[in-house]
Scaffold this motif. Sequence first.
Motif, PDB file in Angstrom:
ATOM      1  N   ARG A  28       0.206   4.018  -2.978  1.00 29.92           N
ATOM      2  CA  ARG A  28       1.473   4.689  -2.686  1.00 29.92           C
ATOM      3  C   ARG A  28       1.234   6.054  -2.052  1.00 29.92           C
ATOM      4  NH1 ARG A  28       6.446   5.672  -6.779  1.00 29.92           N
ATOM      5  NH2 ARG A  28       7.977   6.116  -5.183  1.00 29.92           N
ATOM      6  N   LYS A  84       5.055  11.096   6.911  1.00 29.50           N
ATOM      7  CA  LYS A  84       5.545   9.723   6.699  1.00 29.50           C
ATOM      8  C   LYS A  84       6.204   9.578   5.336  1.00 29.50           C
ATOM      9  CE  LYS A  84       2.252   7.172   9.562  1.00 29.50           C
ATOM     10  NZ  LYS A  84       1.112   6.243   9.488  1.00 29.50           N
ATOM     11  N   GLU A  87       9.597  11.262   5.510  1.00 28.25           N
ATOM     12  CA  GLU A  87      10.539  10.488   6.323  1.00 28.25           C
ATOM     13  C   GLU A  87      11.027   9.234   5.609  1.00 28.25           C
ATOM     14  OE1 GLU A  87       9.120  11.723  10.831  1.00 28.25           O
ATOM     15  OE2 GLU A  87       8.324   9.887   9.945  1.00 28.25           O
ATOM     16  N   LYS A  88      10.205   8.688   4.716  1.00 29.72           N
ATOM     17  CA  LYS A  88      10.618   7.507   3.940  1.00 29.72           C
ATOM     18  C   LYS A  88      11.469   7.891   2.731  1.00 29.72           C
ATOM     19  CE  LYS A  88       6.557   5.604   3.249  1.00 29.72           C
ATOM     20  NZ  LYS A  88       5.471   4.674   2.907  1.00 29.72           N
ATOM     21  N   GLU A  90      10.455   9.863   0.352  1.00 27.60           N
ATOM     22  CA  GLU A  90       9.550  10.134  -0.770  1.00 27.60           C
ATOM     23  C   GLU A  90       9.153  11.609  -0.751  1.00 27.60           C
ATOM     24  OE1 GLU A  90       8.743   8.019  -3.056  1.00 27.60           O
ATOM     25  OE2 GLU A  90       8.937   6.020  -2.224  1.00 27.60           O
TER      26      GLU A  90
END
Length: 119
Positions: A28, A84, A87-88, A90
């Motif tokens: 993750r 990333k 942007e997700k 998270e």
Amino acid sequence: MIVGLLVLLGGAVGAPVRALLDKRLAVRLPWGIFAANVSASFLLGLVGALVTTGRLPGWTLALVGTGFCGALSTYSSFANDTLKLAEKGERRLAVLNLLLNVLCGLAAAVIGAALGRAG
């Protein structure tokens, strides 16, 4: 000329090690990049101290420090992985990734340098 070859040789080993860590440890969080950055920070601190104290020859810094550690560690992948995650959605993981890379990398460099000066 020799310094350039030493950097090239070190980089030729460091980059594939980083790629292998990234592939094997990615879950993750980007643990492979984290492991590469922290281990490179430790090794650079250690080798830098050993060269400074005269226990390793100066050319070792070009081979291991600039070449191997420079290719093993990667700010751009760390920054991209953090982006990333954000942007997700998270965002907490992105902040955790940022803090872990910076703080653990700095601590690893300090520990490596201390060990290099101690022995």
